[in-house]
Design an enzyme around this catalytic site. Structure first.
Site, PDB file in Angstrom:
ATOM      1  N   HIS A   9       0.816  -1.214   0.000  1.00  0.00           N
ATOM      2  CA  HIS A   9       0.000   0.000   0.000  1.00  0.00           C
ATOM      3  C   HIS A   9       0.848   1.262   0.000  1.00  0.00           C
ATOM      4  CE1 HIS A   9      -3.848  -1.516  -0.501  1.00  0.00           C
ATOM      5  NE2 HIS A   9      -4.121  -1.916   0.722  1.00  0.00           N
ATOM      6  N   ASP A  41      -6.016   5.153  10.110  1.00  0.00           N
ATOM      7  CA  ASP A  41      -7.412   5.287   9.672  1.00  0.00           C
ATOM      8  C   ASP A  41      -7.891   4.045   8.929  1.00  0.00           C
ATOM      9  OD1 ASP A  41      -7.341   7.792  10.659  1.00  0.00           O
ATOM     10  OD2 ASP A  41      -7.101   8.795   8.727  1.00  0.00           O
ATOM     11  N   GLU A  61      -9.819  14.093  14.523  1.00  0.00           N
ATOM     12  CA  GLU A  61      -9.223  14.439  13.233  1.00  0.00           C
ATOM     13  C   GLU A  61      -9.963  15.658  12.676  1.00  0.00           C
ATOM     14  OE1 GLU A  61      -8.477  11.334  10.402  1.00  0.00           O
ATOM     15  OE2 GLU A  61      -7.342  10.127  11.840  1.00  0.00           O
TER      16      GLU A  61
HETATM   17  P1  FAD Z   1       4.193  -1.807   2.218  1.00  0.00           P
HETATM   18  O1  FAD Z   1       3.679  -0.696   1.431  1.00  0.00           O
HETATM   19  O2  FAD Z   1       4.114  -3.155   1.646  1.00  0.00           O
HETATM   20  O3  FAD Z   1       5.619  -1.520   2.802  1.00  0.00           O
HETATM   21  C1  FAD Z   1       5.981  -0.233   3.269  1.00  0.00           C
HETATM   22  C2  FAD Z   1       7.507  -0.174   3.509  1.00  0.00           C
HETATM   23  O4  FAD Z   1       7.844  -0.971   4.626  1.00  0.00           O
HETATM   24  C3  FAD Z   1       8.341  -0.721   2.364  1.00  0.00           C
HETATM   25  O5  FAD Z   1       9.554  -0.034   2.314  1.00  0.00           O
HETATM   26  C4  FAD Z   1       8.579  -2.161   2.740  1.00  0.00           C
HETATM   27  O6  FAD Z   1       9.742  -2.689   2.160  1.00  0.00           O
HETATM   28  C5  FAD Z   1       8.695  -2.048   4.252  1.00  0.00           C
HETATM   29  N1  FAD Z   1       8.192  -3.214   4.972  1.00  0.00           N
HETATM   30  C6  FAD Z   1       7.014  -3.860   4.812  1.00  0.00           C
HETATM   31  N2  FAD Z   1       6.905  -4.830   5.718  1.00  0.00           N
HETATM   32  C7  FAD Z   1       8.029  -4.801   6.461  1.00  0.00           C
HETATM   33  C8  FAD Z   1       8.516  -5.565   7.545  1.00  0.00           C
HETATM   34  N3  FAD Z   1       7.813  -6.566   8.060  1.00  0.00           N
HETATM   35  N4  FAD Z   1       9.727  -5.255   8.060  1.00  0.00           N
HETATM   36  C9  FAD Z   1      10.458  -4.236   7.560  1.00  0.00           C
HETATM   37  N5  FAD Z   1      10.060  -3.495   6.524  1.00  0.00           N
HETATM   38  C10 FAD Z   1       8.863  -3.765   5.991  1.00  0.00           C
HETATM   39  N6  FAD Z   1      -0.751   5.301   7.213  1.00  0.00           N
HETATM   40  C11 FAD Z   1      -0.869   5.876   8.414  1.00  0.00           C
HETATM   41  O7  FAD Z   1       0.103   6.024   9.138  1.00  0.00           O
HETATM   42  N7  FAD Z   1      -2.091   6.316   8.840  1.00  0.00           N
HETATM   43  C12 FAD Z   1      -3.226   6.153   8.120  1.00  0.00           C
HETATM   44  O8  FAD Z   1      -4.297   6.540   8.566  1.00  0.00           O
HETATM   45  C13 FAD Z   1      -3.115   5.531   6.859  1.00  0.00           C
HETATM   46  N8  FAD Z   1      -4.194   5.357   6.080  1.00  0.00           N
HETATM   47  C14 FAD Z   1      -4.071   4.738   4.882  1.00  0.00           C
HETATM   48  C15 FAD Z   1      -5.201   4.575   4.094  1.00  0.00           C
HETATM   49  C16 FAD Z   1      -5.106   3.921   2.891  1.00  0.00           C
HETATM   50  C17 FAD Z   1      -6.349   3.726   2.067  1.00  0.00           C
HETATM   51  C18 FAD Z   1      -3.848   3.461   2.432  1.00  0.00           C
HETATM   52  C19 FAD Z   1      -3.710   2.767   1.133  1.00  0.00           C
HETATM   53  C20 FAD Z   1      -2.704   3.664   3.195  1.00  0.00           C
HETATM   54  C21 FAD Z   1      -2.816   4.302   4.417  1.00  0.00           C
HETATM   55  N9  FAD Z   1      -1.691   4.533   5.211  1.00  0.00           N
HETATM   56  C22 FAD Z   1      -1.830   5.123   6.434  1.00  0.00           C
HETATM   57  C23 FAD Z   1      -0.350   4.267   4.720  1.00  0.00           C
HETATM   58  C24 FAD Z   1       0.256   2.990   5.202  1.00  0.00           C
HETATM   59  O9  FAD Z   1       0.801   3.179   6.491  1.00  0.00           O
HETATM   60  C25 FAD Z   1       1.357   2.638   4.238  1.00  0.00           C
HETATM   61  O10 FAD Z   1       0.777   2.285   3.030  1.00  0.00           O
HETATM   62  C26 FAD Z   1       2.314   1.599   4.739  1.00  0.00           C
HETATM   63  O11 FAD Z   1       3.280   1.454   3.738  1.00  0.00           O
HETATM   64  C27 FAD Z   1       1.716   0.269   5.131  1.00  0.00           C
HETATM   65  O12 FAD Z   1       1.291  -0.468   4.055  1.00  0.00           O
HETATM   66  P2  FAD Z   1       1.749  -1.954   3.802  1.00  0.00           P
HETATM   67  O13 FAD Z   1       1.557  -2.782   5.008  1.00  0.00           O
HETATM   68  O14 FAD Z   1       1.099  -2.347   2.547  1.00  0.00           O
HETATM   69  O15 FAD Z   1       3.330  -1.816   3.618  1.00  0.00           O
END
Ligand code: FAD
Length: 506
Positions: free
Chosen positions: A97, A155, A268
């Site tokens: 994401h 969120d 918020e």
């Molecule tokens: P990825 O996008 O898959 O990874 C994010 C980063 O972390 C990459 O660099 C990856 O290599 C690294 N990573 C992933 N897993 C690990 C692990 N286990 N160990 C070490 N590194 C790792 N964020 C907020 O803070 N607050 C919000 O309210 C919020 N709302 C959101 C709403 C929506 C609709 C979306 C799409 C995103 C939102 N986000 C929010 C953002 C979210 O925190 C980020 O997208 C974050 O990257 C987490 O997504 P993911 O788990 O898919 O991680």
């Protein structure tokens, strides 16, 4: 001569078989020895899914994807990558994401963290040990069965624990309980050298603080010990409208200053722009056209959003909070709406929006999001320069704009996550969460650049969140006083710079 040709052919075949990295028709192939006991998927549909993310702006093709069955799998992979004859890079991927390929690795190995998901609540119910690929929504479901829950939330709950802890994890409970990274007691991490280390504030603290908000640079988190508390049953959820920005922020700041008193549990704020899509659905049908007219009349309307959690609606504190909200705040008379929902429905509210957008084909579109922290002393300048002078002057705006204050002292400065380096107690969280089309994406990206430029030229010391820089000097500026420590940690835990290269830092 024939012998020579045979020898050359044999050598070529051997090189192809035994090197970790081979290229054929521009597709990088990775060879993992059998002794690693890992299956590397190169199925085109898996590669294609791992090449994209929520941002829908970049395409970065990995060489393969592994679905680990344990943290030992990841340790073997990283140990091999760090010590093998030739190296490949590795990116942990949660839900993907990210916005600009941060969880990607060109030609390297993606570790699909969602293969590791599990939640174990401790006997005393004070914490849960959570596998890092678990989605927050599943953390909620499992802990709620025991009557407990984490205390701070993003969120959106359909993101992984490891992915959010690598960024920070912010939302409407931060002013009270801090970002998600402030509510972690212990981690299991596999460093870029393949070492498996448990870390906490006391044990391997350098790794613990580095990894929290560390953008995946120092290790792959496989387990996080998350703080739990009582899970309330329900939430009284309010939205109130303001036409004056200063009155709006004054009320927001007053409410967060009452955090230790009776206060609200979540706060918020949103901004409705007359050139954007105005979602009036929170208000009763009879008021919706009045709300839309109000936005048209003023150009900008500010929405204060708060929630108070409860188990028993008859407790005096509930009526006291409702009294504070309804009688002492300066919202526009009559423009208040309250929903009474289950705690889960409140926390999972963005999924309702996701379902709506998916049904309209508007979820998998480019997302040129801009997330910022702005010091309180400059929030009015930011409002005038960005909201009024840039966003309101666009032909049209799409998506959501969030603006709310939080308390700096809820962050631990030893962690890698950055907020503005000023000594102000209150900072604002801004989310300009735009949706684009492939056609208007460049225009929207240039609006974001204009916003950043405006802040720079006006001396507003912002920090970006979920940022993506491609120039080293921008990263150095981003990490400010923490840059030296950040790069030292990289040398210590991932000296070959294998991890999360999609962040483009090293
Ligand atoms: P990825 O996008 O898959 O990874 C994010 C980063 O972390 C990459 O660099 C990856 O290599 C690294 N990573 C992933 N897993 C690990 C692990 N286990 N160990 C070490 N590194 C790792 N964020 C907020 O803070 N607050 C919000 O309210 C919020 N709302 C959101 C709403 C929506 C609709 C979306 C799409 C995103 C939102 N986000 C929010 C953002 C979210 O925190 C980020 O997208 C974050 O990257 C987490 O997504 P993911 O788990 O898919 O991680």
């Amino acid at each position: 001569m024939a012998n020579l040709r045979l020898i050359i052919t044999l050598i070529t075949v051997l090189i192809c078989l035994f090197s970790s990295f081979t290229k054929s028709s521009n597709v990088i192939k990775i060879y993992l020895p059998k002794s690693l006991n890992l299956t590397l998927s190169t199925d085109p549909s898996i590669i294609s899914a791992a090449s994209h993310d929520f941002g829908n702006i970049t395409t970065v093709t990995p060489g393969g994807v592994i679905c680990p069955s344990s943290s030992a799998d990841i340790s073997r992979l990283l140990h091999y990558a760090a010590n093998g004859k030739s190296t490949f890079q590795v990116a942990a991927r949660g839900q993907g994401h990210s916005l600009n390929g941060q969880a990607s690795v060109s030609g390297g190995v993606i570790v699909n963290m969602t293969c590791l998901n599990d939640v174990v609540v401790s006997k005393d119910k004070k914490y849960a040990d959570v596998a890092a690929g678990t989605l927050w929504v599943d953390v909620f479901k499992k802990t709620a069965e025991e009557g407990v829950s984490p205390v701070s939330w993003t969120d959106y709950l359909h993101i992984t624990v490891g992915g959010t802890l690598s960024n920070g994890g912010i939302g409407g409970q931060v002013f009270r309980n801090g970002p998600l990274i402030s509510n972690v007691l212990e981690l299991d991490v596999i460093t870029g050298k393949g070492e498996v280390l448990t870390c906490s504030r006391q044990l391997n603290p350098e790794l613990f603080y580095g990894v929290l908000g560390g953008l995946g640079q120092f290790g792959i988190i496989t387990r996080a010990r998350i703080v739990l508390d009582h899970a309330p049953k329900r939430a009284k959820w309010f939205r109130m409208l303001y036409s004056d920005f200063t009155t709006f922020t004054k009320d927001q700041e007053r409410l967060i200053s009452m955090a230790n008193d009776i206060g609200v549990d979540y706060l918020e704020g949103q901004i409705f722009l007359s050139n954007g899509v105005i979602d009036t659905s929170f208000f009763p049908p009879s008021d919706q056209s009045k709300v839309a007219d109000l936005v048209k009349e003023h150009g900008v309307i500010y929405v204060l959003e708060v929630a108070k959690y409860y188990d028993d609606p008859n407790l005096p504190i509930i009526s006291k909070v409702i009294d504070t909200l309804t009688k002492s705040l300066s919202y526009l008379p009559g423009f208040i709406s309250m929903h009474d929902v289950s705690y889960f429905d409140f926390l999972n509210r963005v999924q309702v929006e996701e379902n709506k957008l998916r049904s309209l084909g508007l979820w998998e579109v480019p997302h040129p999001w801009l997330n910022l922290y702005v010091p309180k002393s400059r929030i009015l300048d930011f409002h005038n320069g960005v909201i009024k002078d840039i966003l309101l002057k666009q032909k049209s705006a799409s998506g959501l704009a969030l603006l709310y204050p939080t308390n700096r002292n809820k962050w631990d400065n030893r962690m890698s996550a950055m907020i503005p380096e000023t000594d102000e107690d209150v900072i604002y969280i801004i989310g300009l969460l735009q949706s684009a089309t492939p056609q208007n994406l460049p225009e929207m990206e240039s609006v974001n650049e204009e916003i950043i430029r405006f802040c720079k030229d006006s001396g507003i010391k912002i920090k970006q969140y979920l940022m993506h820089y491609t120039r080293k000097e921008d990263w150095i500026e981003h990490f400010g006083s923490k840059w030296d420590g950040f790069s030292k940690r990289k040398d210590l835990f991932d000296p070959k710079k294998l991890l999360s290269p999609g962040q483009d830092i090293f």
